[in-house]
Structure formats: structure tokens, C-alpha cells
Enzyme design. Structure first.
Site, mmCIF file in Angstrom:
data_model
loop_
_atom_site.group_PDB
_atom_site.id
_atom_site.type_symbol
_atom_site.label_atom_id
_atom_site.label_comp_id
_atom_site.label_asym_id
_atom_site.label_seq_id
_atom_site.Cartn_x
_atom_site.Cartn_y
_atom_site.Cartn_z
ATOM 1 N N LYS A 22 0.835 -1.215 0.000
ATOM 2 C CA LYS A 22 0.000 0.000 0.000
ATOM 3 C C LYS A 22 0.865 1.259 0.000
ATOM 4 O O LYS A 22 0.632 2.175 -0.785
ATOM 5 C CB LYS A 22 -0.882 0.001 1.255
ATOM 6 N N ASN A 23 1.872 1.287 0.865
ATOM 7 C CA ASN A 23 2.640 2.525 1.006
ATOM 8 C C ASN A 23 3.590 2.786 -0.156
ATOM 9 O O ASN A 23 4.179 3.860 -0.253
ATOM 10 C CB ASN A 23 3.397 2.531 2.343
ATOM 11 N N CYS A 116 -5.340 12.886 13.733
ATOM 12 C CA CYS A 116 -5.284 11.474 13.380
ATOM 13 C C CYS A 116 -5.255 10.669 14.676
ATOM 14 O O CYS A 116 -4.850 11.182 15.721
ATOM 15 C CB CYS A 116 -4.009 11.258 12.558
ATOM 16 N N ARG A 121 -0.055 14.847 13.281
ATOM 17 C CA ARG A 121 0.794 14.414 12.147
ATOM 18 C C ARG A 121 0.946 15.601 11.210
ATOM 19 O O ARG A 121 0.252 15.706 10.207
ATOM 20 C CB ARG A 121 0.170 13.221 11.414
ATOM 21 N N PRO A 122 1.873 16.501 11.542
ATOM 22 C CA PRO A 122 2.003 17.720 10.742
ATOM 23 C C PRO A 122 2.545 17.443 9.333
ATOM 24 O O PRO A 122 3.097 16.368 9.076
ATOM 25 C CB PRO A 122 3.006 18.557 11.542
ATOM 26 N N VAL A 123 2.367 18.422 8.444
ATOM 27 C CA VAL A 123 2.931 18.317 7.087
ATOM 28 C C VAL A 123 3.873 19.497 6.845
ATOM 29 O O VAL A 123 4.102 19.898 5.710
ATOM 30 C CB VAL A 123 1.832 18.254 5.993
ATOM 31 N N ASP A 303 4.637 0.742 11.893
ATOM 32 C CA ASP A 303 3.417 0.105 11.395
ATOM 33 C C ASP A 303 3.263 -1.340 11.863
ATOM 34 O O ASP A 303 2.249 -1.980 11.579
ATOM 35 C CB ASP A 303 3.372 0.158 9.854
ATOM 36 N N ARG A 395 -8.670 -0.517 4.853
ATOM 37 C CA ARG A 395 -7.830 0.509 4.215
ATOM 38 C C ARG A 395 -6.478 -0.061 3.832
ATOM 39 O O ARG A 395 -5.854 0.401 2.869
ATOM 40 C CB ARG A 395 -7.610 1.692 5.173
HETATM 41 C C1 UD1 Z 1 4.212 7.005 6.408
HETATM 42 C C2 UD1 Z 1 3.328 5.784 6.257
HETATM 43 C C3 UD1 Z 1 2.855 5.306 7.605
HETATM 44 C C4 UD1 Z 1 4.041 5.070 8.521
HETATM 45 C C5 UD1 Z 1 4.948 6.299 8.571
HETATM 46 C C6 UD1 Z 1 6.243 6.046 9.334
HETATM 47 C C7 UD1 Z 1 2.335 6.026 4.082
HETATM 48 C C8 UD1 Z 1 1.114 6.294 3.272
HETATM 49 N N1 UD1 Z 1 2.202 6.129 5.403
HETATM 50 O O1 UD1 Z 1 3.427 8.034 6.989
HETATM 51 O O2 UD1 Z 1 2.121 4.104 7.428
HETATM 52 O O3 UD1 Z 1 3.592 4.783 9.826
HETATM 53 O O4 UD1 Z 1 5.328 6.685 7.242
HETATM 54 O O5 UD1 Z 1 6.942 4.987 8.746
HETATM 55 O O6 UD1 Z 1 3.387 5.701 3.562
HETATM 56 N N2 UD1 Z 1 6.703 14.733 10.570
HETATM 57 C C9 UD1 Z 1 6.729 16.082 10.871
HETATM 58 N N3 UD1 Z 1 6.462 16.956 9.863
HETATM 59 C C10 UD1 Z 1 6.169 16.550 8.604
HETATM 60 C C11 UD1 Z 1 6.156 15.188 8.304
HETATM 61 C C12 UD1 Z 1 6.426 14.289 9.315
HETATM 62 O O7 UD1 Z 1 6.980 16.461 12.011
HETATM 63 O O8 UD1 Z 1 5.948 17.410 7.739
HETATM 64 C C13 UD1 Z 1 6.976 13.745 11.644
HETATM 65 C C14 UD1 Z 1 5.720 12.926 11.970
HETATM 66 O O9 UD1 Z 1 4.896 13.575 12.916
HETATM 67 C C15 UD1 Z 1 6.327 11.650 12.512
HETATM 68 C C16 UD1 Z 1 7.607 11.491 11.688
HETATM 69 O O10 UD1 Z 1 7.888 12.782 11.145
HETATM 70 O O11 UD1 Z 1 6.672 11.799 13.877
HETATM 71 C C17 UD1 Z 1 7.526 10.495 10.567
HETATM 72 O O12 UD1 Z 1 6.385 10.772 9.784
HETATM 73 P P1 UD1 Z 1 6.319 10.389 8.229
HETATM 74 O O13 UD1 Z 1 7.471 9.516 7.900
HETATM 75 O O14 UD1 Z 1 6.148 11.643 7.456
HETATM 76 O O15 UD1 Z 1 4.990 9.551 8.140
HETATM 77 P P2 UD1 Z 1 3.962 9.532 6.939
HETATM 78 O O16 UD1 Z 1 4.652 9.772 5.650
HETATM 79 O O17 UD1 Z 1 2.789 10.401 7.276
#
Ligand code: UD1
Length: 416
Positions: A22-23, A116, A121-123, A303, A395
Site C-alpha cells: 500500500k505505502n 489522526c 501528524r504535521p505536514v 506500522d 484501508r
Molecule cells: C508514512 C506511512 C505510515 C508510517 C509512517 C512512518 C504512508 C502512506 N504512510 O506516513 O504508514 O507509519 O510513514 O513509517 O506511507 N513529521 C513532521 N512533519 C512533517 C512530516 C512528518 O513532524 O511534515 C513527523 C511525523 O509527525 C512523525 C515522523 O515525522 O513523527 C515520521 O512521519 P512520516 O514519515 O512523514 O509519516 P507519513 O509519511 O505520514
């Protein structure tokens, strides 16, 4: 709404085919937006999340065709650059369309993902990265609006190696002017595959699988056909179920993606055999408690943390399980306790004291992997368990009940 009904303690035996990841599929589907032409993807898992991404692409004017795990996408006539709230709120990975839209069209309007079940889960890394590449990024009425005449390569450093931000920035940078360098990039197998597929489309990316990625922008990308890598999280889930329940073989797996999980199972006393594209596990007679801390790849995947907690709940002794990636990702703990597990949880640490056996009960799914841990626990528990809200599990797992049933489990899907 559907629920799963499980009568536990049935031994498992036989083999099961692991789906495509999926990922890996979700970002590659977003990458289809980068190309004026057809992308063909094989071994695409038929999941709620894949269907959500297809709906999103359809809304943008991408022509899609999905049958028998084969997906074709043609983004020659993209007519909308928007990912609406309704879809992003059900699947955060929708945010992956932002990079490709900005890279190819210089415009994207994507709903800002909200909270979430795993906590915040910031971007922000994604957004700072787009801004660094020259985009004007602003928030309007809950939507991130990003615009750029032409993105320009730059140096981007992530404080944490974020999977999503790495994928999104790579997809934005492949069509940017000049070179983008990402330091502290994610090295997960799905990011490696995304980069490999982009290279097959004509992108220029160096350092794949390392924490420094260099992306030299190209003018355009070409159509491609690719096959999705095996889902290491689905494979890990079945392995952890096999640890106490049976002698099972997983086909279409890549053991190298699961090295740390196999090591931990070995430490716990499990017998595992690794072949070319299959892994077999025997029922472990004396499962020992093993501590575990999640980490970015090649560390133990967050995960699989919930599933590891479920397994450790019946091990001999106590284990300490720490999630360093998502500190609040413990919604499964109170549900596992309803099944008789002895778990104390504070901050990002769970202390699991192994019990002699679990007992069936009604429990509730809260997210994809928490649901998977409840399935494992219910399969190990004596008597009947009802797992509600299993739309979460759909999902990320294709027909999980049918796969377990084929291995001998007494599990069925019923409407509530
Ligand atoms: C992806 C996976 C999810 C998995 C995660 C960690 C997909 C669709 N989802 O989620 O299943 O659990 O990787 O392996 O592939 N962070 C920030 N700012 C950001 C982005 C991330 O602070 O802009 C932090 C997050 O809060 C978290 C860490 O970075 O603590 C890792 O997050 P991230 O690797 O981005 O997870 P996802 O891509 O959302």
C-alpha cells in the site's frame, strides 16, 4: 458497518500470498500526475486506500482503469488541481498529489490533513520544502494553496526522515529547474521504489536508498510499466500471527525489508526459514518476551508496533515497547486489555507483562494497524471476539479474513 467475528485458538497452516505494498502504491499513483501518457502498475492491492486514491485521480481528470490488481492511469488531460477535504480527511496520503501537481502544473490546492488517531501528524516539512523550491504556499479556508511559475532546485534538510515529505519533495523536484538535494531523506523500501519508478520514467535521482538524495530536474517524464514491491507490513502481520498459531509460509515477500522483524522473532524463540521470495514460520512453543523500539528503516517499523504488542501480550516475561516515530500510537492498548492482556502504557512506552492466555471479547478498531493487532490477539484468544469498525483494516489489508480463513482460522465478516 461490518465487523469481524473470530473464534480463536485455531491452529494455522498452509501458505498465503502477500499483496503489493500500500505505502509504495499510493505515492506511485500520485506520480502518474507527472506524465503526459499512460502509467501501468501491476500487483496493486485492492484496498480502500487504493480506491480512495483512484477516486481522487478520477476527480482530477486522470483516466484510470483498475482490474485484477492491474491499474492504468493516464494524466494527459488533468482538469483540476484540487484534493478536497472529504478525501484527504479519510486518507492523509492524498497529500502526495501536491508535489506532482506543483512540479508539472505549478499549481495545487490540497486540503490540510487534520488530526489522526496517532496524535498530531504535521505536514510542515512538505510545505517548507515546496517553499524552498520557490513555491508560494498559503493556507486558505483549510486548504493549502501552492503556486510556482517553475520550481527551482535547492537544498532541503528534514529534521526527521519523513517518508511522506521525502516522496512529495522528490516528486516535485523531478521536473524542477536544476538540482535539489534532500538530506536526512527517508530510506524506506517504498521510497526506494518510488525513486526507481521515477527513474524508469526518465527522472535523474542519485543516492537512492541513502539519506542523501540528489534530484536533477528534467524537462518531462515518460510513460512506464512497473510492479509493486511486496507489502512488508502485511507480511509482518501474518508472521506475527504465525508465531504462536501455526506453521505458515508467506509467498511474494522480500525478507531483506523485514530483517529487524525476523531478528526480533528469532530472539523471541521462533523458527523461521527464509527462501528466495518466501518466509516460513513455525509455531513457537515457548515465546519469550523481547523489548522493541520502533525506528525509521531499517529499524523496526512503527506500522508493526501494535502487532508486536499483541504478540508480546502472551510471551513469557515482560517487554518494553517504545514508539519513537508516533508517540501517541497506542490506541490498541485498551482494546488488547479488554482481551485480557496486561499492559501499562505511558507516553510513548508500553510495558507488556505476558499472560497465560487471552480471552475473546468485543473490541473496536481505531486505525489500520491497531485493527491488525486486534485480529492477531483475537486469533490467539480463547472463545469469541467481535472486532467492530473494520473499515479501518480494509484501508490497508485486502480481504484479511479470507486469507486467515484459508490458513485454518475461524474468522468471518458480518454486518453489525
Ligand atoms: C508514512 C506511512 C505510515 C508510517 C509512517 C512512518 C504512508 C502512506 N504512510 O506516513 O504508514 O507509519 O510513514 O513509517 O506511507 N513529521 C513532521 N512533519 C512533517 C512530516 C512528518 O513532524 O511534515 C513527523 C511525523 O509527525 C512523525 C515522523 O515525522 O513523527 C515520521 O512521519 P512520516 O514519515 O512523514 O509519516 P507519513 O509519511 O505520514
Amino acid at each position: 458497518m461490518d465487523k469481524l467475528v473470530v473464534y480463536g485458538r485455531k491452529p494455522l497452516s498452509g501458505s498465503v500470498e502477500i499483496n503489493g505494498a500500500k505505502n509504495a502504491v499510493l505515492p506511485i499513483m500520485a506520480a502518474a500526475l507527472l506524465v503526459d501518457g499512460k502509467i501501468k502498475l501491476n500487483r496493486v492491492p485492492d484496498l480502500r486506500d487504493t480506491r480512495t486514491m483512484i477516486r481522487l485521480l478520477d476527480m482530477m481528470g486522470v483516466k484510470t482503469d483498475f482490474r485484477e490488481h492491474c491499474l492504468t492511469m493516464d494524466a494527459s488531460n488533468v482538469s483540476s488541481f484540487e484534493a478536497p477535504y472529504d478525501l484527504v480527511s479519510t486518507m492523509r496520503a492524498s497529500f502526495y498529489v501536491m508535489g506532482p501537481l506543483l512540479g508539472r502544473f505549478g499549481e495545487a490546492r490540497v486540503s490540510l490533513p487534520g488530526g489522526c488517531a496517532w496524535g498530531p501528524r504535521p505536514v510542515d516539512y512538505h510545505l517548507k520544502g515546496f517553499a524552498k523550491l520557490g513555491a508560494d504556499v498559503r493556507l486558505e479556508k483549510g486548504y493549502i494553496i501552492a503556486r510556482a511559475k517553475k520550481l527551482k532546485g535547492d537544498r532541503i534538510h528534514f529534521e526527521i526522515p519523513s517518508v511522506g515529505a521525502t516522496g512529495n519533495i522528490v516528486m516535485a523536484a523531478v521536473l524542477a529547474e536544476g538540482t535539489t538535494q534532500i538530506t536526512n531523506a527517508a530510506k524506506e523500501p517504498h521510497i526506494v521504489q518510488l525513486c526507481e519508478v521515477l527513474i524508469a520514467m526518465g527522472a535523474q535521482i542519485e543516492g537512492i536508498g541513502t539519506s542523501v538524495l540528489k534530484i536533477h530536474g528534467v524537462k518531462s517524464l515518460d510513460p512506464v510499466e512497473a510492479t509493486t514491491i511486496p507489502d512488508m507490513i502485511e507480511a509482518g502481520t501474518f508472521l506475527l500471527a504465525g508465531a504462536t498459531l501455526g506453521d505458515i509460509t508467506l509467498n511474494n515477500v522480500k525478507a531483506s525489508h523485514l530483517s529487524i522483524v525476523l531478528q526480533k522473532l528469532d530472539q523471541a524463540g521462533c523458527k523461521i526459514q527464509v527462501n528466495d521470495e518466501s518466509i516460513s514460520i513455525e509455531k513457537c512453543q515457548e515465546l519469550e518476551a523481547v523489548d522493541m523500539t520502533t525506528d525509521v528503516h531499517p529499524g523496526f517499523p512503527t506500522d508493526l508496533q501494535a502487532q508486536w504488542v499483541a504478540l508480546m501480550s502472551v510471551a513469557n516475561g515482560s517487554s518494553i515497547i517504545t514508539d519513537t516515530i508516533y508517540h501517541d500510537r497506542f490506541a490498541h492498548v485498551p482494546e488488547l486489555v479488554r482481551l485480557g492482556a496486561n499492559i501499562f502504557h505511558e507516553n510513548n512506552v508500553a510495558v507488556v507483562r505476558g499472560v497465560n492466555g487471552l480471552k475473546g471479547a468485543r473490541v473496536m478498531s481505531t486505525d489500520i494497524r491497531a485493527s491488525a493487532s486486534l485480529v492477531i490477539a483475537a486469533l490467539m484468544a480463547e472463545g469469541k471476539s467481535d472486532i467492530s469498525r473494520i473499515y479501518h483494516i480494509d484501508r490497508g489489508y485486502e480481504k484479511i479474513e479470507e486469507k486467515f480463513k484459508s490458513l485454518g482460522a475461524d474468522i468471518s465478516r458480518e454486518s453489525e
